[in-house]
Design a protein around this motif. Structure first.
Motif, PDB file in Angstrom:
ATOM      1  N   SER A   1       2.483   5.953   7.976  1.00  0.00           N
ATOM      2  CA  SER A   1       3.888   5.836   8.816  1.00  0.00           C
ATOM      3  C   SER A   1       4.444   4.998   8.912  1.00  0.00           C
ATOM      4  CB  SER A   1       3.999   7.140   9.908  1.00  0.00           C
ATOM      5  OG  SER A   1       3.207   6.578  11.286  1.00  0.00           O
ATOM      6  N   SER A   2       4.308   3.650   8.301  1.00  0.00           N
ATOM      7  CA  SER A   2       4.435   2.631   8.924  1.00  0.00           C
ATOM      8  C   SER A   2       6.033   2.575   8.386  1.00  0.00           C
ATOM      9  CB  SER A   2       4.138   1.070   7.992  1.00  0.00           C
ATOM     10  OG  SER A   2       4.675   0.304   7.892  1.00  0.00           O
ATOM     11  N   HIS A   3       6.763   1.673   8.748  1.00  0.00           N
ATOM     12  CA  HIS A   3       8.038   1.217   8.626  1.00  0.00           C
ATOM     13  C   HIS A   3       8.684   0.071   8.459  1.00  0.00           C
ATOM     14  CE1 HIS A   3       9.097   5.554   9.792  1.00  0.00           C
ATOM     15  NE2 HIS A   3       8.075   5.945  11.033  1.00  0.00           N
ATOM     16  N   SER A   4       7.398  -0.426   8.398  1.00  0.00           N
ATOM     17  CA  SER A   4       7.935  -2.450   8.092  1.00  0.00           C
ATOM     18  C   SER A   4       8.965  -2.989   6.975  1.00  0.00           C
ATOM     19  CB  SER A   4       6.552  -2.929   8.107  1.00  0.00           C
ATOM     20  OG  SER A   4       5.872  -2.317   6.432  1.00  0.00           O
ATOM     21  N   LEU A   5       9.224  -3.558   6.864  1.00  0.00           N
ATOM     22  CA  LEU A   5      10.086  -4.214   5.631  1.00  0.00           C
ATOM     23  C   LEU A   5       9.208  -4.055   4.456  1.00  0.00           C
ATOM     24  CD1 LEU A   5      12.873  -4.970   4.993  1.00  0.00           C
ATOM     25  CD2 LEU A   5      11.993  -7.217   5.506  1.00  0.00           C
TER      26      LEU A   5
ATOM     27  N   SER B   1      -1.398  12.370   7.636  1.00  0.00           N
ATOM     28  CA  SER B   1      -1.259  11.597   7.578  1.00  0.00           C
ATOM     29  C   SER B   1      -0.968  10.923   9.257  1.00  0.00           C
ATOM     30  CB  SER B   1       0.648  11.575   7.119  1.00  0.00           C
ATOM     31  OG  SER B   1       0.987  12.179   8.477  1.00  0.00           O
ATOM     32  N   ASP B   2      -0.863   9.680   8.959  1.00  0.00           N
ATOM     33  CA  ASP B   2      -1.138   8.874  10.363  1.00  0.00           C
ATOM     34  C   ASP B   2      -0.439   9.560  11.915  1.00  0.00           C
ATOM     35  OD1 ASP B   2      -2.916   7.382   9.006  1.00  0.00           O
ATOM     36  OD2 ASP B   2      -1.303   5.290   8.998  1.00  0.00           O
ATOM     37  N   ASP B   3       0.867  10.427  11.396  1.00  0.00           N
ATOM     38  CA  ASP B   3       1.297  10.574  12.530  1.00  0.00           C
ATOM     39  C   ASP B   3       1.448  11.970  12.696  1.00  0.00           C
ATOM     40  OD1 ASP B   3       2.772  11.271   9.346  1.00  0.00           O
ATOM     41  OD2 ASP B   3       4.939  11.354  10.461  1.00  0.00           O
TER      42      ASP B   3
ATOM     43  N   GLY C   1      -4.456  21.565   2.369  1.00  0.00           N
ATOM     44  CA  GLY C   1      -3.501  20.866   1.581  1.00  0.00           C
ATOM     45  C   GLY C   1      -2.761  19.353   2.522  1.00  0.00           C
ATOM     46  N   ALA C   2      -2.231  19.189   1.407  1.00  0.00           N
ATOM     47  CA  ALA C   2      -1.775  17.314   2.306  1.00  0.00           C
ATOM     48  C   ALA C   2      -0.641  17.399   3.823  1.00  0.00           C
ATOM     49  CB  ALA C   2      -0.801  16.864   1.573  1.00  0.00           C
ATOM     50  N   LEU C   3      -0.838  17.111   4.762  1.00  0.00           N
ATOM     51  CA  LEU C   3      -0.645  17.233   5.938  1.00  0.00           C
ATOM     52  C   LEU C   3      -0.019  16.373   6.294  1.00  0.00           C
ATOM     53  CD1 LEU C   3      -2.348  19.757   8.272  1.00  0.00           C
ATOM     54  CD2 LEU C   3      -0.271  20.007   7.565  1.00  0.00           C
TER      55      LEU C   3
ATOM     56  N   GLN D   1       0.779  -0.768  -0.267  1.00  0.00           N
ATOM     57  CA  GLN D   1      -0.114  -0.075   0.268  1.00  0.00           C
ATOM     58  C   GLN D   1       1.146   0.825   0.030  1.00  0.00           C
ATOM     59  OE1 GLN D   1      -2.771   0.016  -0.766  1.00  0.00           O
ATOM     60  NE2 GLN D   1      -3.072  -2.253  -0.875  1.00  0.00           N
ATOM     61  N   GLY D   2       0.234   2.321  -0.033  1.00  0.00           N
ATOM     62  CA  GLY D   2       0.670   3.888  -0.402  1.00  0.00           C
ATOM     63  C   GLY D   2       1.501   3.746  -1.285  1.00  0.00           C
ATOM     64  N   SER D   3       1.757   3.072  -2.702  1.00  0.00           N
ATOM     65  CA  SER D   3       2.121   3.646  -3.445  1.00  0.00           C
ATOM     66  C   SER D   3       1.734   4.278  -4.352  1.00  0.00           C
ATOM     67  CB  SER D   3       1.933   1.986  -4.544  1.00  0.00           C
ATOM     68  OG  SER D   3       0.283   2.075  -4.989  1.00  0.00           O
TER      69      SER D   3
END
Length: 428
Positions: free
Chosen positions: A106-110, A295-297, A266-268, A94-96
């Motif tokens: 804000s995923s930092h997964s592999l 974004s989640d963060d 606008g995007a945050l 996802q996120g592409s």
């Protein structure tokens, strides 16, 4: 500028400009506005745009209301694009399709880190590079029978400039490369784990474009310094602006809100996280009304500070302007990065047109801070130690809206006249 000033006399021959832009309606968001508006207004000044754009782009936001801004005389040449982002989505990654550097997660997964690494190091300079060669061939074939007088490419995505480079080499036509944002120094490149090879390639591509284009067009003065032109006369600054067709002559009064409302549109995301602003809002009675990707963060940071948030999600451009007018005041948050010092967000000009008190949070000692000083708008640097206190003081007593005299020079009809004059000088 009056409605007739600068327009083409009836006996003058019209000219055609080829505009290569990845973003075109029904694509939405900030990336589409600049050349959609220019294409709408350039015919008034003797230039008929021919827009080259993908037939099937993978974009984060669509806004069908923008189709109403497409001038009847604008030709649109569409060509299919293969998007690696769709292949990644098909694999469940996802996120592409999110804006570069603005993924909602804000995923930092592999898997997330792998997707970003592939996008940054395999698809150079960006994920749309696969569109360059096939589109160049098809455009050249059409130009043999449907010639133009000038080529324009606009980025990001900056792979659009590679089409311009190829067309320039094949045809010798005058070429204007428009940088809406920096390229090799852009902050979001850090999100993709670029290796030395990818960074060298991007810098090499940028140098080739800058050397070969007849004119380099930017939206903010500092961007020319970032690019580092060998010939300063090639550079030109035409900022983003606001369209008088989108705004009433006299801004309406704010809605009757139970609590004062501060609007952000606008995007945050990470680089636009503004803890000082959230802290001040959390300690006030203001409501933050936000439209756009969040974004989640950033959402977590707001929640931690106790911000009363009224999030509207993605809004059409027309809806965003309507909601802006319902707010008591407006805030613009710009990226907290070195590259952002050389850029000015387009939303500044629509906030100016809305006629509301304005607050700006952004990087210190950049173009945005200079513009705020000119307009008399309170600017608070992201990293100012007293930022929360200064913002809280502003919330207690918002400064007046910028003087109306600043609006005229930023109106898109006037800017289109400047652009037409640039085109005329480039082909002369």
């Amino acid at each position: 500028m009056s409605d007739t000033e600068g327009k083409l006399p009836q006996n003058r021959q019209r000219k055609r400009v080829l505009v290569v832009s990845y973003y075109w309606p029904p694509s939405g968001g900030g990336g589409v506005q600049r050349w959609l508006k220019f294409a709408k207004l350039l015919p008034d000044f003797g230039w008929d745009p021919v827009v080259v754009t993908p037939s099937n782009p993978d974009v984060p936001v669509t806004d069908s209301s923008l189709l109403g801004d497409v001038h009847d005389g604008v030709e649109v040449w569409t060509f299919p694009v293969w998007e690696p982002t769709r292949a990644l989505s098909a694999l469940g990654l996802q996120g592409s399709a999110s804006r570069l550097g603005a993924d909602r997660s804000s995923s930092h997964s592999l898997a997330s880190r792998l997707v970003k690494w592939v996008r940054g190091n395999v698809f150079v300079p960006d994920a749309r590079v696969g569109w360059v060669k096939p589109t160049t061939r098809k455009v050249l074939a059409r130009l043999r029978h449907e010639p133009v007088d000038l080529i324009v490419t606009t980025g990001p995505p900056h792979s659009m400039h590679l089409i311009g480079l190829a067309l320039k080499r094949a045809t010798g036509l005058p070429w204007v490369a428009d940088f809406r944002d920096p390229w090799s120094t852009m902050d979001y490149l850090d999100d993709f784990g670029l290796g030395p090879r990818a960074r060298r390639l991007i810098a090499k591509m940028e140098r080739a474009v800058v050397a070969s284009a007849d004119r380099i067009l930017v939206t903010s003065p500092g961007a020319l310094q970032e690019i580092g032109l060998d010939d300063a006369s090639k550079g030109a600054v035409i900022p983003n602006g606001w369209d008088r067709d989108d705004f009433p002559d006299n801004p309406p009064a704010p809605a009757s809100n139970d609590k004062p409302v501060l609007g952000h549109f606008g995007a945050l995301y990470g680089a636009r996280n503004a803890p000082a602003l959230w802290s001040a809002l959390g300690g006030s009675d203001w409501v933050l009304k936000a439209g756009g990707q969040l974004s989640d963060d950033v959402r977590a940071s707001m929640d931690q500070s106790g911000v009363e948030l009224d999030w509207k999600g993605d809004l059409s451009h027309a809806e965003a302007i309507q909601v802006m007018h319902a707010c008591d005041a407006l805030v613009v948050v710009h990226n907290n990065s070195d590259s952002a010092k050389a850029s000015t967000p387009g939303k500044m000009f629509e906030c100016l047109a809305a006629g509301r008190p304005m607050l700006v949070v952004g990087p210190a000692q950049g173009d945005l801070e200079d513009l705020c000083a000119t307009w008399g708008v309170v600017f608070v640097p992201h990293d100012a130690p007293d930022g929360p206190r200064r913002i809280a003081a502003w919330l207690q007593h918002p400064s007046p809206a910028p003087d109306e005299s600043f609006r005229a020079s930023c109106e898109r009809h006037a800017l289109a006249g400047e652009l037409a004059a640039l085109f005329n000088s480039t082909i002369s």
